[in-house]
Design an enzyme around this catalytic site. Structure first.
Site, PDB file in Angstrom:
ATOM      1  N   GLY A 373      -2.662  10.063  -1.472  1.00  0.00           N
ATOM      2  CA  GLY A 373      -2.823   8.758  -0.848  1.00  0.00           C
ATOM      3  C   GLY A 373      -2.204   7.667  -1.685  1.00  0.00           C
ATOM      4  O   GLY A 373      -1.802   7.884  -2.832  1.00  0.00           O
ATOM      5  N   PRO A 375      -1.832   4.152  -3.992  1.00  0.00           N
ATOM      6  CA  PRO A 375      -2.622   3.721  -5.159  1.00  0.00           C
ATOM      7  C   PRO A 375      -3.790   2.841  -4.760  1.00  0.00           C
ATOM      8  O   PRO A 375      -3.717   2.063  -3.812  1.00  0.00           O
ATOM      9  CB  PRO A 375      -1.596   2.938  -6.001  1.00  0.00           C
ATOM     10  CG  PRO A 375      -0.264   3.376  -5.509  1.00  0.00           C
ATOM     11  CD  PRO A 375      -0.431   3.716  -4.077  1.00  0.00           C
ATOM     12  N   GLY A 376      -4.892   2.995  -5.504  1.00  0.00           N
ATOM     13  CA  GLY A 376      -6.027   2.108  -5.340  1.00  0.00           C
ATOM     14  C   GLY A 376      -7.018   2.487  -4.257  1.00  0.00           C
ATOM     15  O   GLY A 376      -7.904   1.694  -3.945  1.00  0.00           O
ATOM     16  N   VAL A 377      -6.911   3.710  -3.690  1.00  0.00           N
ATOM     17  CA  VAL A 377      -7.846   4.085  -2.626  1.00  0.00           C
ATOM     18  C   VAL A 377      -9.015   4.892  -3.169  1.00  0.00           C
ATOM     19  O   VAL A 377      -9.877   5.320  -2.404  1.00  0.00           O
ATOM     20  CB  VAL A 377      -7.122   4.888  -1.516  1.00  0.00           C
ATOM     21  CG1 VAL A 377      -6.089   4.033  -0.834  1.00  0.00           C
ATOM     22  CG2 VAL A 377      -6.481   6.146  -2.087  1.00  0.00           C
ATOM     23  N   GLY A 378      -9.065   5.150  -4.488  1.00  0.00           N
ATOM     24  CA  GLY A 378     -10.229   5.787  -5.080  1.00  0.00           C
ATOM     25  C   GLY A 378     -10.102   7.270  -5.299  1.00  0.00           C
ATOM     26  O   GLY A 378     -11.109   7.985  -5.320  1.00  0.00           O
ATOM     27  N   LYS A 379      -8.894   7.775  -5.509  1.00  0.00           N
ATOM     28  CA  LYS A 379      -8.710   9.224  -5.707  1.00  0.00           C
ATOM     29  C   LYS A 379      -9.315   9.678  -7.032  1.00  0.00           C
ATOM     30  O   LYS A 379     -10.036  10.679  -7.086  1.00  0.00           O
ATOM     31  CB  LYS A 379      -7.208   9.558  -5.665  1.00  0.00           C
ATOM     32  CG  LYS A 379      -6.524   9.217  -4.352  1.00  0.00           C
ATOM     33  CD  LYS A 379      -5.090   9.689  -4.319  1.00  0.00           C
ATOM     34  CE  LYS A 379      -4.228   9.003  -5.373  1.00  0.00           C
ATOM     35  NZ  LYS A 379      -4.095   7.556  -5.137  1.00  0.00           N
ATOM     36  N   SER A 696      11.866   6.598  12.136  1.00  0.00           N
ATOM     37  CA  SER A 696      10.795   6.089  13.002  1.00  0.00           C
ATOM     38  C   SER A 696      11.068   4.691  13.546  1.00  0.00           C
ATOM     39  O   SER A 696      10.311   4.212  14.382  1.00  0.00           O
ATOM     40  CB  SER A 696       9.469   6.089  12.236  1.00  0.00           C
ATOM     41  OG  SER A 696       9.535   5.231  11.123  1.00  0.00           O
ATOM     42  N   LYS A 739       0.252   3.029   9.488  1.00  0.00           N
ATOM     43  CA  LYS A 739       1.015   2.110  10.341  1.00  0.00           C
ATOM     44  C   LYS A 739       0.095   1.274  11.220  1.00  0.00           C
ATOM     45  O   LYS A 739       0.341   0.073  11.433  1.00  0.00           O
ATOM     46  CB  LYS A 739       2.001   2.917  11.180  1.00  0.00           C
ATOM     47  CG  LYS A 739       3.109   3.567  10.350  1.00  0.00           C
ATOM     48  CD  LYS A 739       4.073   4.354  11.207  1.00  0.00           C
ATOM     49  CE  LYS A 739       5.191   4.953  10.342  1.00  0.00           C
ATOM     50  NZ  LYS A 739       6.154   5.738  11.125  1.00  0.00           N
TER      51      LYS A 739
END
Length: 836
Positions: A373, A375-379, A696, A739
Site C-alpha cells: 500500500g 506510505p502512511g497507511v499503517g503497514k 487508463s 481512484k
C-alpha cells in the site's frame, strides 16, 4: 668489470712499488660497485670486451692500468660522463682465463691518479692521467695521534658489535700509524656504497681523510648498536613469552593437584552447562561440542580462540526451543486489533482466521503476509498490533537499500568480524523462536556484485524450506517455520516474481476522508496530546477544522502529513500554555489559518464550470490516487497530433488510439472528415514536470478530443478512467479504490468506470460509494452520453434509437449505492449518442 668478493680483499703489508715509472697515458678499466685504493691487492673479474682488450694492451706493455669506479652500477657500456675522474693506478700481477670466457686478474693499487682527458674510446678507453705525488705523512702531533686512536678504537668497537673483519686486516691496522693509509684500509673494509668511498679517495690531506673515515665509522657503529638493541628486544619478548608459558603450565599443574580450576576451565564448563540448558537439536549439539573441544585445546590469547568463543556464545544465546505461548482468545485478539487500527477489516480478518486455525491445530506453520500500500497507511504499525494480539515478541528489520546477500544468510566465519545474518540476529533479539518478524520495505532491496538479497529471502519466506534454514555463520539448520513473517512494500512490481509467489499479498489502499477523520479522532489527536504535554482542557479541535485540514492542508493516501499538521497546531498551543496563557484553545475553520497559515491545496478553478476540451481522469500513484485534468485544443493546421505533459510511451499510444476512434466515429459525432485534415490537435496533461504513463486515461483523452472537435462542453463534475480500444470498447483498470478516493477528495460527484470492474466494487466499503454516482460503461458512446453536454436543439429531433443502457448495480447493494446507477441510466439516454 664486476665487483670481486669483498672477503678476498686484502691490504698488502708491503709498501707499493713507488719506483715504478708510471706513464701519462694508460688503458682505463671501469669497475663496478667498488673503489680501488692504493696499497690494495684484490682479484677482479673482467667480462666486458672493452675491459678485456684494455687488459691485453696493458699486459703487452708495462702491465699498468687505471682503475676508476662507475657512477651507476647498471650501466653496461659506460660513457666518459659515467665514470669518476679520480681513480687508482694498478699493476696486473696475475691473469687467469675462465671457462665462461671471462678473465680473472689480481691487481695491486699503486697510487692515485686523475683523468686529464680521454685519448681513445675504441676498442678500449685510453686516457691521459695526472698522478698525485706520494703524499708525505704529516709530522706526528697530538691531533694526529688522537684521530688515529679514535679510528682504531672505533674499528674495535665495530668488530665487537658483530661486524665481520678479516684477522689479517686487524693486524695491519693495529701496526699502522700513517693516517692516510689507515683511512684507506678502514673505508675499503666497511663495505660502503660507491659514493662515500669515492669521496674518501678524492680527499688529498691524510688527516682530513682519516677524520672523514672516522665519521663514517661512527655512523656504522650507531647503526649496528641500534640493530643489536632491536635483536635483543625481540629475543627478550620471545624469552618472556616462553617464560610465561612455562609458568602458566606449572600453575595449571599446581591447580590440578589442589583440585582448583583456572579461568579457561571455568569458561569451558560454563559453555558446556549452557549447551545442555539451551535444549539444542541433536545435530546442533554435536557441532557445539566439537567447537567446545577445540576451544579447550587452544591457548586463550590466540585470535582463533576468540573466534570460537564468539561462535559458541551465539550458539547458546539463540532460542532453539524457547517459544512464547500464543494468545488464542479470538475475541481478545479482535479487540486489540480494533483498538490499534481503524478499519483494515481484510487484514484483521486474516489474522483472526490464523488464530482460529491455530486453536484447532497446534502445529501450524506461520503465515507469510505481504502488506502492499501507499506510505502512511499503517503497514508497519499493523505488524506491532498483530504481535500484541498474538502475545508474541515483535522484531522489525528494514531491507531498504540492502545489497549484500550476507545480510540475510550471514558471513562465513573465515572473515574478520563475521556475524550471523539479520534473520538470526532478530531471532536472538526476540528471545523466542516464534516472534512476529517484520521485513520492512521488501520492494526496495537492491543487488550488486555481492549477490541478490531478494534471492536469499526465497528460502527464508518459503514454509516448505525455512524449517531447515542454514546461516553461513552458524553452519547448522534453524527452524524458522514457527515465525510469522510480515513483509511490507509500496509497490508489487519491483518484488522478485519467485519471492512474490511465496507471500500472501494483502493490499492496503489509502483512506477516505471519513476514515481519516475517524483515525485522527481516535488515534492521532490523543497521541499528539500526550507527546506535547497538554490535555483536552488546553486544546480542542472541531470536526469542521479537522475536515478542513484533510482537504486544504494535506493531499495523501495515508495520515502522516495529517498528523504533522495536527502536531503543528498543538506546538503553538503548547507554547502559549508554557508562557502562562493557560486557557482552552479551540481550533475552528475560522482560526485554523492562524495556526497553519494559508491553505496549501485549493479547489481548482477548472472544476467550477463546464469547458470545451477539458476532461477529468483518474490515475493511480505510489501515494494513492490522483485526478488528471486532460486538456485538448484544436487549431488550424495539417492534422498533426501534439502530446505534452511528460507522457510515457503507453499513454502516448492511448492518445493515438483515442484519436483514431474519434475519427472513425466522426459522422456520428457530427464532425466533418475534412476537419481532421485541416486541424491540428494538441493534448496536454498539466503538472508537466511529473512523469505520467499507463493506458487508463484512454477514454478521458477520447472524450477531450471529441469535446474539442465537436465544440461540446464536458461536465466538470464527472471523472473517468478506462482503457480504450479502436472499436470503442472499454477495458478494465486497476487501483479502483485509490481512484475513487481521489475523485471524492476532488469533490467529483460522478465517476465513469469500465463495466468489467463491476466485480471490484463488491469489495469496496459501502461508505466509500456514498454520495458518488457510479456509471459502468462498456463503450465510449456511453461515456460521451454521461460526460458531454448536448445542445437543447439536439433533443427536439431524436431520430436515433435508444442507445444501450448500463446495467444496474448488483442486487445486494443498498438503495443508496443503487441510486447513482439509476442516475447513470438517465444520463446514458442522451440523444447525443448515435447508433453504433
Amino acid at each position: 668489470m664486476k665487483k670481486s668478493d669483498r672477503k678476498s680483499m686484502n691490504q698488502d703489508r708491503r709498501p707499493a712499488q713507488r719506483d715504478v715509472d708510471i706513464p701519462d697515458r694508460l688503458p682505463l678499466i671501469p669497475v663496478r660497485d667498488i673503489v680501488v685504493f692504493p696499497y690494495m691487492v684484490l682479484p677482479l673479474f673482467v667480462g666486458r670486451d672493452m675491459s678485456i682488450k684494455a687488459i691485453e694492451a696493458a699486459l703487452a706493455g708495462n702491465r699498468l692500468v687505471l682503475l676508476a669506479a662507475q657512477k651507476a652500477h647498471d650501466t653496461e657500456s659506460p660513457k666518459p660522463d659515467d665514470i669518476f675522474d679520480t681513480g687508482t693506478v694498478g699493476m696486473i700481477m696475475r691473469m687467469l682465463k675462465l671457462p665462461d670466457e671471462r678473465i680473472k686478474i689480481l691487481v695491486q693499487g699503486l697510487t692515485k691518479a686523475k683523468i686529464v682527458d680521454y685519448v681513445q674510446s675504441e676498442p678500449f678507453y685510453s686516457v691521459h692521467v695526472h698522478t698525485f705525488p706520494a703524499s708525505q705523512e704529516p709530522p706526528s702531533s697530538l691531533e694526529t695521534e688522537a684521530v688515529i686512536r679514535t679510528a682504531k678504537e672505533g674499528l674495535d668497537r665495530l668488530a665487537s658489535l658483530g661486524k665481520v673483519l678479516m684477522p689479517d686486516v686487524m693486524v695491519v691496522i693495529e701496526n699502522l700509524d700513517e693516517p692516510g693509509r689507515l683511512a684507506d684500509i678502514i673505508v675499503s673494509n666497511l663495505g660502503l656504497k660507491v659514493e662515500p668511498t669515492q669521496e674518501i679517495l678524492e680527499i688529498e690531506d691524510p688527516v682530513a681523510r682519516l677524520k672523514r673515515a672516522t665519521e663514517i665509522l661512527s655512523k656504522e657503529i650507531d647503526v649496528l648498536s641500534m640493530q643489536q638493541k632491536i635483536q635483543a628486544d625481540a629475543k627478550g619478548e620471545i624469552d618472556k613469552t616462553q617464560r610465561e608459558y612455562l609458568l602458566r603450565e606449572q600453575l595449571k599443574a599446581i591447580q590440578k593437584e589442589l583440585g582448583e580450576l583456572d579461568d579457561r576451565a571455568e569458561e569451558v564448563e560454563e559453555f558446556r552447562k549452557r549447551i545442555e540448558e539451551s535444549n539444542m537439536p541433536e545435530k546442533v549439539v554435536k557441532e557445539a561440542e566439537k567447537q567446545l573441544k577445540r576451544l579447550e585445546k587452544m591457548h586463550p590469547d590466540t585470535a582463533e580462540a576468540a573466534t570460537v568463543r564468539t561462535y559458541l556464545e551465539w550458539m547458546v544465546e539463540i532460542p532453539w526451543s524457547k517459544a512464547s505461548p500464543d494468545n488464542l482468545d479470538i475475541q481478545s485478539a479482535q479487540q486489540v486489533l480494533n483498538e490499534d487500527h481503524y478499519d483494515l477489516e481484510k487484514v484483521k480478518e486474516r489474522i483472526l482466521e490464523y488464530l482460529a486455525v491455530r486453536k484447532l491445530k497446534e502445529k501450524l506453520k506461520g503465515p507469510i503476509l505481504c502488506f502492499v500500500g501507499p506510505p502512511g497507511v499503517g503497514k508497519t504499525s499493523l505488524g506491532k498490533s498483530i504481535a500484541r494480539a498474538l502475545g508474541r515478541e515483535f522484531v522489525r528489520i528494514s531491507l531498504g537499500g540492502v545489497r549484500d546477500e550476507a545480510e540475510i544468510r550471514g558471513h562465513r566465519r573465515t572473515y574478520v568480524g563475521a556475524l550471523p545474518g539479520r534473520m538470526l540476529q532478530g531471532i536472538k533479539q526476540a528471545g523466542t523462536n516464534n516472534p512476529v518478524f517484520m521485513l520492512d520495505e521488501v520492494d526496495k532491496v537492491g543487488m550488486d556484485f555481492r549477490g541478490d538479497p531478494s534471492a536469499a529471502l526465497l528460502e527464508v519466506l518459503d514454509p516448505e524450506q525455512n524449517h531447515a534454514f542454514t546461516d553461513h555463520y552458524l553452519g547448522v539448520p534453524f527452524d524458522l517455520s514457527h515465525v510469522m513473517f510480515i513483509t511490507t512494500a509500496n509497490l508489487i512490481d519491483p518484488i522478485l516474481s519467485a519471492l512474490r509467489d511465496r507471500m500472501e499479498i494483502i493490499e492496503i489502499p489509502g483512506y477516505t476522508e471519513e476514515e481519516k477523520l475517524g483515525i485522527a479522532r481516535r488515534y492521532l489527536i490523543p497521541r499528539q496530546l500526550e507527546k506535547h504535554g497538554i490535555s483536552e482542557k488546553h486544546f480542542r479541535m472541531t470536526d469542521p477544522a479537522l475536515q478542513r485540514i484533510v482537504t486544504h492542508y494535506t493531499r495523501e493516501a495515508g495520515v502522516r502529513n495529517l498528523e504533522r499538521e495536527i502536531a503543528n497546531t498543538m506546538r503553538k498551543v503548547a507554547r502559549r500554555v508554557a508562557e502562562g496563557k493557560s486557557k482552552r484553545y479551540a481550533i475552528t475553520p475560522r482560526t485554523l489559518q492562524k495556526y497553519l497559515g494559508v491553505p496549501k491545496y485549493l479547489p481548482e478553478t477548472e472544476k467550477e464550470k463546464d469547458q470545451v476540451g477539458l476532461t477529468i481522469g483518474l490515475a493511480w500513484t505510489e501515494t494513492g490516487g490522483e485526478t488528471l485534468h486532460i486538456e485538448a485544443t484544436t487549431m488550424k493546421g495539417k492534422g498533426n497530433l501534439t502530446l505534452t505533459g511528460h507522457l510515457g510511451d503507453v499513454m502516448k499510444e492511448s492518445a493515438q488510439a483515442a484519436l483514431s476512434y474519434v475519427r472513425s466515429q466522426a459522422q456520428a459525432l457530427g464532425i466533418k472528415q475534412e476537419t481532421f485534415a485541416n486541424t491540428d490537435i494538441h493534448i496536454h496533461v498539466p503538472a508537466g514536470a511529473i512523469p505520467k504513463d499507463g493506458p487508463s486515461a484512454g477514454i478521458t483523452m477520447a472524450t477531450a478530443i471529441a469535446s474539442s472537435l465537436a465544440n461540446v462542453p464536458a461536465r466538470h463534475d464527472v471523472a473517468m478512467t478506462g482503457e480504450i480500444t479502436l472499436r470503442g470498447r472499454i477495458l478494465p483498470i486497476g487501483g479502483l479504490k485509490e481512484k475513487i478516493l481521489a475523485a471524492k477528495r476532488a469533490a467529483i460527484t460522478t465517476i465513469i468506470l469500465p463495466k468489467h470492474n463491476e466485480k471490484d466494487l463488491e469489495e469496496l466499503p459501502k461508505h466509500l460509494l456514498k454520495g458518488v454516482n457510479i456509471i459502468l460503461a462498456e463503450t465510449v458512446d456511453q461515456v460521451y452520453a454521461a460526460a458531454l453536454h448536448v445542445p437543447s436543439r439536439a433533443r427536439t429531433k431524436p431520430k436515433t434509437p435508444k442507445p444501450s443502457q448500463p446495467k444496474r448495480m448488483p442486487s445486494n447493494r443498498t438503495k443508496r449505492a443503487a441510486a447513482p446507477v439509476k442516475r447513470a441510466r438517465r444520463a446514458a439516454a442522451s440523444p447525443f449518442v448515435l447508433p453504433q
